[in-house]
Design an enzyme around this catalytic site. Sequence first.
Site, mmCIF file in Angstrom:
data_model
loop_
_atom_site.group_PDB
_atom_site.id
_atom_site.type_symbol
_atom_site.label_atom_id
_atom_site.label_comp_id
_atom_site.label_asym_id
_atom_site.label_seq_id
_atom_site.Cartn_x
_atom_site.Cartn_y
_atom_site.Cartn_z
ATOM 1 C CD GLU A 1 2.469 -5.116 8.184
ATOM 2 O OE1 GLU A 1 2.806 -6.321 8.086
ATOM 3 O OE2 GLU A 1 3.070 -4.189 7.623
ATOM 4 C CG HIS B 1 -0.202 0.022 2.528
ATOM 5 N ND1 HIS B 1 0.371 1.163 3.070
ATOM 6 C CD2 HIS B 1 0.065 -0.967 3.412
ATOM 7 C CE1 HIS B 1 0.946 0.884 4.215
ATOM 8 N NE2 HIS B 1 0.782 -0.419 4.447
#
Length: 245
Positions: free
Chosen positions: A87, A9
């Site tokens: 994550e 990202h």
Amino acid sequence: MIKLVLIRHGQSLWNLENRFTGWTDVDLSENGLSEAREAGAILKKNGYTFDVAYTSVLKRAIRTLWIVLHEMNLSWVPVHKSWKLNERHYGALQGLNKDETAKKYGEEQVHIWRRSIDVRPPALTEDDPRYEMNDPRYKELKKGEFPLTECLVDTEKRVLNYWHSEIAPSLKSGEKVIISSHGNTIRSLVKYLDNLSSDGVVSLNIPTSIPLVYELDDDLRPIRHYYLSMDGEVPEGEFPKHIVF
């Protein structure tokens, strides 16, 4: 030949503030939005297209993917979201400034928490306001399955479970796949694909919003990989620089 595109990202607000993020659902910074637009333009200019996309349930990865696909005129592409692509969970470190944490616990200890593959940071407690178990996006998780902290091995286990059950079959069926995810998630995939040692993955850095392309054979074994820029493939060992976009 099969091509897979991985993208971390764009810069998040907590990347900008140098804070541990983990499963905290923070958005992209203005710079991160620009990085995502640039990534989409790079992929479009280099002639890429996709049949299916995969991402986490965290908005920084989702928004990056949306922007990339929008820039490519591919907003219609099916998107599959899974917590298994989140994550790494940083436990009680989530939200803390990395420099301040290093001053409190020592740089060596923080480096071990961040970079070793099998040492978990201090865990959250279930009464901590950062505990996300009741968030509806995690409704499929049972109480004992919800992480309070993770090491890279823990992250790799769930990522590879999703790889084998969902992503690999898509690739083998001939679909063109993009994955928009997170630094440690992509490190886990790169470790698996390239069969990296523990030492090799410790030093591996994944830049924000730079398309990483893997060329794979029919058994999904890597032939080669490279980053992409507006000018095409980037020489091995180099990262392309972001431009204002």
